[in-house]
Design a protein around this motif. Sequence first.
Motif, PDB file in Angstrom:
ATOM      1  N   PRO A 211      45.220 -24.984  42.095  1.00  0.00           N
ATOM      2  CA  PRO A 211      45.918 -26.179  41.597  1.00  0.00           C
ATOM      3  C   PRO A 211      45.525 -26.475  40.164  1.00  0.00           C
ATOM      4  O   PRO A 211      44.428 -26.114  39.720  1.00  0.00           O
ATOM      5  CB  PRO A 211      45.433 -27.285  42.537  1.00  0.00           C
ATOM      6  CG  PRO A 211      44.105 -26.807  43.034  1.00  0.00           C
ATOM      7  CD  PRO A 211      44.200 -25.307  43.112  1.00  0.00           C
ATOM      8  N   THR A 212      46.425 -27.110  39.429  1.00  0.00           N
ATOM      9  CA  THR A 212      46.042 -27.612  38.111  1.00  0.00           C
ATOM     10  C   THR A 212      45.077 -28.776  38.309  1.00  0.00           C
ATOM     11  O   THR A 212      45.004 -29.373  39.398  1.00  0.00           O
ATOM     12  CB  THR A 212      47.254 -28.089  37.309  1.00  0.00           C
ATOM     13  OG1 THR A 212      47.818 -29.258  37.949  1.00  0.00           O
ATOM     14  CG2 THR A 212      48.317 -27.003  37.197  1.00  0.00           C
ATOM     15  N   GLU A 213      44.362 -29.109  37.259  1.00  0.00           N
ATOM     16  CA  GLU A 213      43.436 -30.239  37.353  1.00  0.00           C
ATOM     17  C   GLU A 213      44.178 -31.520  37.697  1.00  0.00           C
ATOM     18  O   GLU A 213      43.707 -32.324  38.514  1.00  0.00           O
ATOM     19  CB  GLU A 213      42.669 -30.414  36.048  1.00  0.00           C
ATOM     20  CG  GLU A 213      41.676 -31.557  36.093  1.00  0.00           C
ATOM     21  CD  GLU A 213      40.893 -31.746  34.805  1.00  0.00           C
ATOM     22  OE1 GLU A 213      40.010 -32.625  34.778  1.00  0.00           O
ATOM     23  OE2 GLU A 213      41.153 -31.010  33.835  1.00  0.00           O
TER      24      GLU A 213
ATOM     25  N   TYR B  82      35.992 -27.618  37.197  1.00  0.00           N
ATOM     26  CA  TYR B  82      35.848 -27.767  38.643  1.00  0.00           C
ATOM     27  C   TYR B  82      35.670 -29.251  38.966  1.00  0.00           C
ATOM     28  O   TYR B  82      35.181 -30.026  38.169  1.00  0.00           O
ATOM     29  CB  TYR B  82      34.715 -26.906  39.210  1.00  0.00           C
ATOM     30  CG  TYR B  82      33.318 -27.208  38.739  1.00  0.00           C
ATOM     31  CD1 TYR B  82      32.508 -28.123  39.412  1.00  0.00           C
ATOM     32  CD2 TYR B  82      32.766 -26.560  37.633  1.00  0.00           C
ATOM     33  CE1 TYR B  82      31.203 -28.382  39.012  1.00  0.00           C
ATOM     34  CE2 TYR B  82      31.466 -26.804  37.217  1.00  0.00           C
ATOM     35  CZ  TYR B  82      30.690 -27.710  37.908  1.00  0.00           C
ATOM     36  OH  TYR B  82      29.394 -27.974  37.505  1.00  0.00           O
TER      37      TYR B  82
ATOM     38  N   VAL C 190      39.725 -25.383  39.602  1.00  0.00           N
ATOM     39  CA  VAL C 190      41.132 -25.638  39.297  1.00  0.00           C
ATOM     40  C   VAL C 190      41.555 -24.702  38.162  1.00  0.00           C
ATOM     41  O   VAL C 190      40.729 -24.011  37.565  1.00  0.00           O
ATOM     42  CB  VAL C 190      41.386 -27.113  38.902  1.00  0.00           C
ATOM     43  CG1 VAL C 190      41.091 -28.029  40.080  1.00  0.00           C
ATOM     44  CG2 VAL C 190      40.572 -27.518  37.690  1.00  0.00           C
ATOM     45  N   GLN C 191      42.842 -24.681  37.877  1.00  0.00           N
ATOM     46  CA  GLN C 191      43.358 -23.709  36.903  1.00  0.00           C
ATOM     47  C   GLN C 191      42.879 -23.941  35.474  1.00  0.00           C
ATOM     48  O   GLN C 191      42.676 -22.998  34.717  1.00  0.00           O
ATOM     49  CB  GLN C 191      44.894 -23.748  36.896  1.00  0.00           C
ATOM     50  CG  GLN C 191      45.566 -22.901  37.942  1.00  0.00           C
ATOM     51  CD  GLN C 191      46.999 -22.618  37.544  1.00  0.00           C
ATOM     52  OE1 GLN C 191      47.274 -22.074  36.486  1.00  0.00           O
ATOM     53  NE2 GLN C 191      47.920 -23.012  38.403  1.00  0.00           N
TER      54      GLN C 191
ATOM     55  N   TRP D 179      45.177 -31.508  41.363  1.00  0.00           N
ATOM     56  CA  TRP D 179      44.020 -31.717  42.230  1.00  0.00           C
ATOM     57  C   TRP D 179      43.606 -33.187  42.231  1.00  0.00           C
ATOM     58  O   TRP D 179      43.376 -33.776  43.290  1.00  0.00           O
ATOM     59  CB  TRP D 179      42.852 -30.841  41.766  1.00  0.00           C
ATOM     60  CG  TRP D 179      41.761 -30.759  42.774  1.00  0.00           C
ATOM     61  CD1 TRP D 179      41.530 -29.761  43.669  1.00  0.00           C
ATOM     62  CD2 TRP D 179      40.752 -31.753  43.020  1.00  0.00           C
ATOM     63  NE1 TRP D 179      40.449 -30.068  44.469  1.00  0.00           N
ATOM     64  CE2 TRP D 179      39.951 -31.276  44.093  1.00  0.00           C
ATOM     65  CE3 TRP D 179      40.444 -32.973  42.455  1.00  0.00           C
ATOM     66  CZ2 TRP D 179      38.862 -31.996  44.589  1.00  0.00           C
ATOM     67  CZ3 TRP D 179      39.364 -33.696  42.965  1.00  0.00           C
ATOM     68  CH2 TRP D 179      38.584 -33.213  44.013  1.00  0.00           C
TER      69      TRP D 179
END
Length: 423
Positions: A239-241, A381, A335-336, A244
Motif C-alpha cells: 500500500p502507499t503510505e 514503515y 509501505v511503497q 495505509w
Amino acid sequence: MNFPNYLRLAVVGLVTLASCGKGGPPTASKPGKYSSTTGIEYNTEKGMAVANFKSVPEGPGLIFIEGGRTVLGSQSEDVTMTHDNIERTVTIASFYMDEAEVANIHWLEYLHFIRTDSAEEFYRSALPDTTVWARDLSFNDPYVTYYLRYPGFRYFPVVGVSWLQADDYCTWRTAQVNQRLAGEGSDGGSKKKGGGLFGRKKKADAADAGAEGTASNGGDAKNNISIENGNVLPNYRLPTEAEWEYAAQALVGTQEVGNENQEEKRIYPWDGKTTRNAYGRKQGQFLANFKRGRGDYAGIAGSLNDGAMITEYIYSYPPNDYGLYNMAGNVNEWVQDVYRPLSYQDVEDLNPFRRNGVADPADKYDKKNYQSLIDDHVRVYKGGSWRDVAYWLSPGTRRFMAEDSATATIGFRCAMINAGSNK
C-alpha cells in the motif's frame, strides 16, 4: 437494392441506439451486441472480440476499503521533532487491503513455489533474515531457529523481510492468484522445468498475441490470462503510505450517514484516547501488542497486559472498523513510499504518493558525508510494533529504513486498486 457499407453501418447504429433505449445504456458487464459508437457488431470476423465480464474476481485475503476525503497527519505531539507529517486534507480512492499481516505460513508457501520453478539464486535471496532475532545481550537464539518454520508460529507475522523481498512477494502472489482465476492453475509444487517468474524463461506461445478486447486469437477466453478478459485481478502490491494511514484511521466507523463533516478524529485505529478496551466483557484489555514501558513487553504473569512478549497471532486483538487486524502494534509494516520529510507538502492531494527523485531529489541530502540517512532507497514503515511504545501506534507517525534492510519488528501486508468502480 445494394446499399453502400457506410449506410449499412448507419442503419445498424440506429438499431443499436434504439435497443439501448429499451435496455438502458451499455455497461461493463452488458456492453451489448454492437458498438454504441460505430454500430459494428462485436465478436465477429471484423469486429472486436469482447469477453464476457460479470465483476472483478475476489482477491483472497482482501478487505474492501471505501475511499473518500480525510485529514492525514499526526494526531499527537511530535516528540521526535521531525515535523514530517503535518495535517492536510486529501482524497483516497477506494482500494483493497489484506485483512491481516502476511504470516510465516504464507512466506513458507512462497518459498515452496519459487524453489520449484525459479532460479536457486532467487530462492536464496527470498529467505528471510532469521538472525534479526539474535541479540548480543539477550537470549533470543531459539527464535532464530524456530520462529519462521515451527508450526506453532505459522500465523505469526513474517519478519526479517526487506522492502525489496516484500515487493517480490507481491509480484509472485499476483501471478499465482491470476493463474488460478484464469483456470490454468500453477505447478502445484511439481518439478516441471522451464516455467517460473524468476530466473527461468517460458517458451513463447503464438496464441499469446490477442486482440484488443479479448484473450488470444482462436484461444479459449476462459483459460487465457489477460486484462481484457476481466478474469484476472490487478496487481497485489504494497500500500502507499496514504492508503495505509487512511485504512488505519478507519473513520468510516465514526461517520454519520449523510453527514459531510468529519467530526471525529482518532489517535489510534480505535475510539478513545487510551490503548485499552473501554467496552463490554473485554473492558480494560489492551487493544494492541506493544511495549508498555521500559522492560514491560507483556505484563505480570496471571494478568498480562497484551499477552505477547514478541509478536502475536495475526488475528489477535479486535479489528478496526474496516475489518483490518493489527493496524497498530504487532509489527510495523512496509509501505511503497520513498521517505522524504516534506512529502506532506509536496505530494498531490488525490492519492498522494512519493516515488524516487521527484520534487525533492536525493542529492539535496548529504548522505556521503554522513549528515543524512536519506536517499532514494529508504522506504517508509508505519504502525508500531511489539517492541515500540504507544506513541508509534498512531497512524500518523512515520519512520524509514533502507529498502534492503530487515528487522524483527517490520512485516507487511498487501493492497490492490479497486478497478472499474468508484465505490
